[in-house]
Enzyme design. Structure first.
Site, short mmCIF file in Angstrom:
data_model
loop_
_atom_site.label_atom_id
_atom_site.label_comp_id
_atom_site.label_asym_id
_atom_site.label_seq_id
_atom_site.Cartn_x
_atom_site.Cartn_y
_atom_site.Cartn_z
N ARG A 151 33.48 34.38 30.96
CA ARG A 151 32.37 34.86 31.78
C ARG A 151 31.33 35.51 30.88
O ARG A 151 31.68 36.18 29.89
CB ARG A 151 32.86 35.90 32.80
CG ARG A 151 33.53 35.31 34.04
CD ARG A 151 32.53 34.61 34.97
NE ARG A 151 33.18 34.02 36.13
CZ ARG A 151 33.61 32.76 36.22
NH1 ARG A 151 33.46 31.95 35.20
NH2 ARG A 151 34.17 32.30 37.32
N GLU B 45 22.81 33.54 34.64
CA GLU B 45 22.86 32.08 34.64
C GLU B 45 21.87 31.51 35.65
O GLU B 45 21.85 31.99 36.79
CB GLU B 45 24.29 31.61 34.95
CG GLU B 45 25.22 31.96 33.80
CD GLU B 45 26.64 31.42 33.98
OE1 GLU B 45 26.91 30.70 34.95
OE2 GLU B 45 27.49 31.73 33.14
N HIS C 101 27.77 26.18 31.70
CA HIS C 101 28.90 26.59 32.55
C HIS C 101 29.61 25.36 33.14
O HIS C 101 29.69 25.19 34.36
CB HIS C 101 28.42 27.53 33.67
CG HIS C 101 29.54 28.36 34.23
ND1 HIS C 101 29.36 29.61 34.74
CD2 HIS C 101 30.88 28.11 34.37
CE1 HIS C 101 30.50 30.09 35.18
NE2 HIS C 101 31.46 29.19 34.96
P1 NAD Z 1 44.21 34.11 34.29
O1 NAD Z 1 44.17 35.18 35.31
O2 NAD Z 1 45.26 33.09 34.34
O3 NAD Z 1 44.28 34.78 32.84
C1 NAD Z 1 43.55 35.92 32.47
C2 NAD Z 1 44.40 36.68 31.47
O4 NAD Z 1 43.62 37.74 30.97
C3 NAD Z 1 45.67 37.28 32.06
O5 NAD Z 1 46.81 36.87 31.34
C4 NAD Z 1 45.45 38.78 31.93
O6 NAD Z 1 46.65 39.47 31.65
C5 NAD Z 1 44.49 38.84 30.78
N1 NAD Z 1 43.71 40.07 30.71
C6 NAD Z 1 43.19 40.78 31.73
N2 NAD Z 1 42.53 41.85 31.24
C7 NAD Z 1 42.65 41.80 29.89
C8 NAD Z 1 42.19 42.62 28.84
N3 NAD Z 1 41.46 43.72 29.08
N4 NAD Z 1 42.50 42.26 27.58
C9 NAD Z 1 43.24 41.15 27.32
N5 NAD Z 1 43.72 40.35 28.27
C10 NAD Z 1 43.42 40.67 29.55
O7 NAD Z 1 42.76 33.46 34.30
P2 NAD Z 1 42.35 32.01 33.76
O8 NAD Z 1 42.45 31.03 34.87
O9 NAD Z 1 43.03 31.75 32.48
O10 NAD Z 1 40.78 32.26 33.53
C11 NAD Z 1 40.31 33.02 32.41
C12 NAD Z 1 38.80 33.17 32.47
O11 NAD Z 1 38.18 31.88 32.45
C13 NAD Z 1 38.26 33.84 33.72
O12 NAD Z 1 37.23 34.74 33.34
C14 NAD Z 1 37.67 32.72 34.52
O13 NAD Z 1 36.66 33.19 35.34
C15 NAD Z 1 37.13 31.85 33.40
N6 NAD Z 1 36.87 30.45 33.80
C16 NAD Z 1 35.74 29.86 33.35
C17 NAD Z 1 35.46 28.54 33.69
C18 NAD Z 1 34.21 27.89 33.18
O14 NAD Z 1 33.68 27.03 33.86
N7 NAD Z 1 33.75 28.21 32.02
C19 NAD Z 1 36.35 27.83 34.48
C20 NAD Z 1 37.52 28.46 34.91
C21 NAD Z 1 37.76 29.77 34.56
#
Ligand code: NAD
Length: 528
Positions: free
Chosen positions: A230, A259, A278
């Protein structure tokens, strides 16, 4: 069940729902105003990042039971308003995991080998082979911040590139990281030792500006930085400065603080920043997946099963879902029996999970039990989301305990409900998806699958009582399909429990007549 699809979702998802007998209306691109107008006709709503599902839409959705977001973020849905009304909000968090992980790997490769820049140069008629000397990934250390779904897939792929993977995630278990051969390190260790840093955390107060000026200063020279999580997790101004100073060799950016980003933003003008709009989730497969995930949950709800990806309920893994499913039904039906036997008076609910069940996430089961109980007094609009807050509101005391040891069954669900000086105890277990049984009611041993029309009664154990019941039902043309008499003790006499499974529900008059029969102490009818 009528479903309104208010955004374009995968055809496969729509076909899947129709095949299950759901009525699906497709209105992609519908405005918020139109949505408000027609929502009252639907039980389920599916949206993508638009239209907005406001508190007003939710208020008007009198029949609405579930809102599905075919994607991850639920920012366009008023989840609080939905929760208050007991509407389940589901999303499809895992549907685009691999797509996003693959984009992250793509950005790493593109940044390391300057692929987009080289492409532009060739297309401009140039042949600048010396300019596009890159760096190899093999042997480099990649630091994955956030080892969740996407981070995990990125780590797995980085391993295939012979990279050394370290990760920082304070909320992940050591064993999950070990499974992959990833070393969990502190945030500072990761920042100081990684050649490539990629963030995969949600945007929260804690992670906003997680990487700023101070972090860039401590990074290795020539580091590659990737953000497809994000915008704002990596501070954009600090990144621009770190690139300009040469600290950062290259960056790959899919997400931005605003964005679309300002076209005049300096970030977009830097040669060694690879940008994408994105598009982490933008693959055919991800679009199909998210549609199907939402469709499956709507179908689950339609069949009375729990949903897997509720935002306002705990989420379940596929394996956990399978294991808990029969217990969920059992818990709800135990609630119904307890409520009917206690005449809707309950103040204290005690649930004990024994055996393998004690190792599971049982919060769904307690909710299902409360749903069964509350439905008796509040009607069918109670669901797994609203059951817990309503119970709290009504001052019902809920106590849960887990005991891993059991004597006879792999898992045992025990329920004790008290109210107005009366109480009921029920125990049950499951032997498979549709084979869940109640094995004890109070002190009486039973063994029945709670499905169908039941009359549960107490009677004096003396000759003629059961015969009189049979005659009454025969006279009223109600077929008795099954009967269980749960005798307590091995001697005749005393008060015993009778369960009658009947093909049709008895009328109030028949039930009253049964209650008055000589030897019958009480009798309640329950549709299970
Ligand atoms: P997820 O919830 O499976 O994983 C997130 C991880 O981050 C978890 O394991 C959590 O423990 C960890 N976390 C939380 N706070 C933390 C911190 N302060 N320090 C370190 N680790 C921490 O989520 P995901 O499905 O893997 O998605 C991850 C990110 O990717 C999200 O921000 C999501 O919005 C983004 N995303 C982006 C796109 C895109 O189009 N670019 C698509 C899907 C998801």
């Amino acid at each position: 069940m009528k479903v309104l699809v208010a955004s374009s979702i995968a055809r496969e998802a729509i076909d899947r729902m129709r095949k299950e007998g759901l009525v699906v209306d497709e209105r992609p691109g519908i405005s918020e105003e139109e949505l408000e107008e027609i929502i009252e006709n639907y039980d389920a709503l599916i949206v993508r990042s638009s239209p907005k599902v406001t508190a007003r839409v939710i208020e008007r959705g009198r029949r609405l039971k579930i809102i599905g977001r075919a994607g991850v973020g639920v920012d366009n849905i008023d989840v609080n308003a939905a929760t208050q009304k007991g509407i389940i909000v589901v999303n499809a968090p895992g549907g685009n995991t691999v797509s996003t992980a693959e984009l992250a790997i793509g950005l790493i490769l593109a940044a390391a080998r300057k692929i987009p820049q080289a492409d532009r140069s060739v297309k401009e008629g140039k042949w600048e082979r010396k300019k596009f000397v890159g760096v190899e990934l093999r042997g480099k250390t990649i630091g994955v911040i956030g080892l969740g779904r996407i981070g995990y897939e990125v780590a797995k792929r980085a391993k295939a590139f012979d990279m050394n993977v370290i990760a920082y995630d304070p909320y992940i278990s050591e064993s999950k990281a070990k499974e992959l051969g990833v070393k969990l390190v502190s945030f500072d260790e990761l920042i100081e030792n990684a050649d490539i840093i990629t963030v995969h955390v949600p945007k929260t107060k804690e992670t906003e500006n997680l990487i700023g000026e101070r972090e860039f200063e401590r990074m290795k020279d020539g580091v590659i930085v990737i953000n497809c999580a994000r915008g704002g997790i990596i501070n954009e101004d600090a990144l621009i400065r770190a690139i300009k100073s040469g600290k950062v060799y290259a960056a790959g950016v899919d997400v931005y603080s605003t964005e679309p980003p300002d076209p005049n933003s300096e970030l977009l003008k830097l040669e060694n920043v690879v940008t994408t709009p994105h598009i982490g989730a933008s693959t055919k497969e991800a679009q199909t997946n998210v549609g199907l995930i939402i469709a499956e949950d709507i179908i689950n709800l339609f069949h009375g099963y729990p949903v897997r990806n509720a935002v306002n309920l705990p989420s379940l893994s596929a394996e956990e879902f399978e294991y808990l499913m029969p217990y969920l039904k059992l818990a709800e039906k135990m609630g119904k029996i307890a409520a009917a036997r206690l005449g809707g008076n309950f103040e204290k609910v005690k649930v004990t999970y024994r055996g393998k069940l004690a190792e599971r996430d049982t919060s769904y089961l307690s909710r299902a039990l409360l749903k069964g109980l509350l439905e008796y007094i509040l009607g069918p609009n109670i669901n797994l989301v609203s059951a817990m807050p309503i119970a709290k509101e009504r001052g019902i005391e809920v106590e849960e305990s887990k005991i891993e040891k059991t004597d006879s069954y792999e898992s045992l669900l025990e329920v004790n409900v008290e109210g107005r000086g009366r109480s009921i105890y029920l125990a049950g277990t499951s032997f498979g998806r549709d084979d869940y049984r109640i094995i004890k009611i109070d002190k009486y041993k039973t063994d029945f699958v709670p499905k169908g029309h039941y009359i549960i009664s107490l009677h004096e154990d003396k000759p003629g009582v059961i015969g009189r019941v049979g005659t009454l039902f025969g006279k009223n043309n109600i077929n008795i399909a099954g009967m269980i008499v749960g005798r307590y003790g091995d001697k005749p006499g005393g008060i015993q429990l009778m369960l009658l499974l009947v093909d049709d529900p008895p009328s109030e008059e028949v039930l009253e007549e049964m209650q008055k029969l000589d030897g019958i102490i009480d009798a309640v009818y329950i549709h299970l």
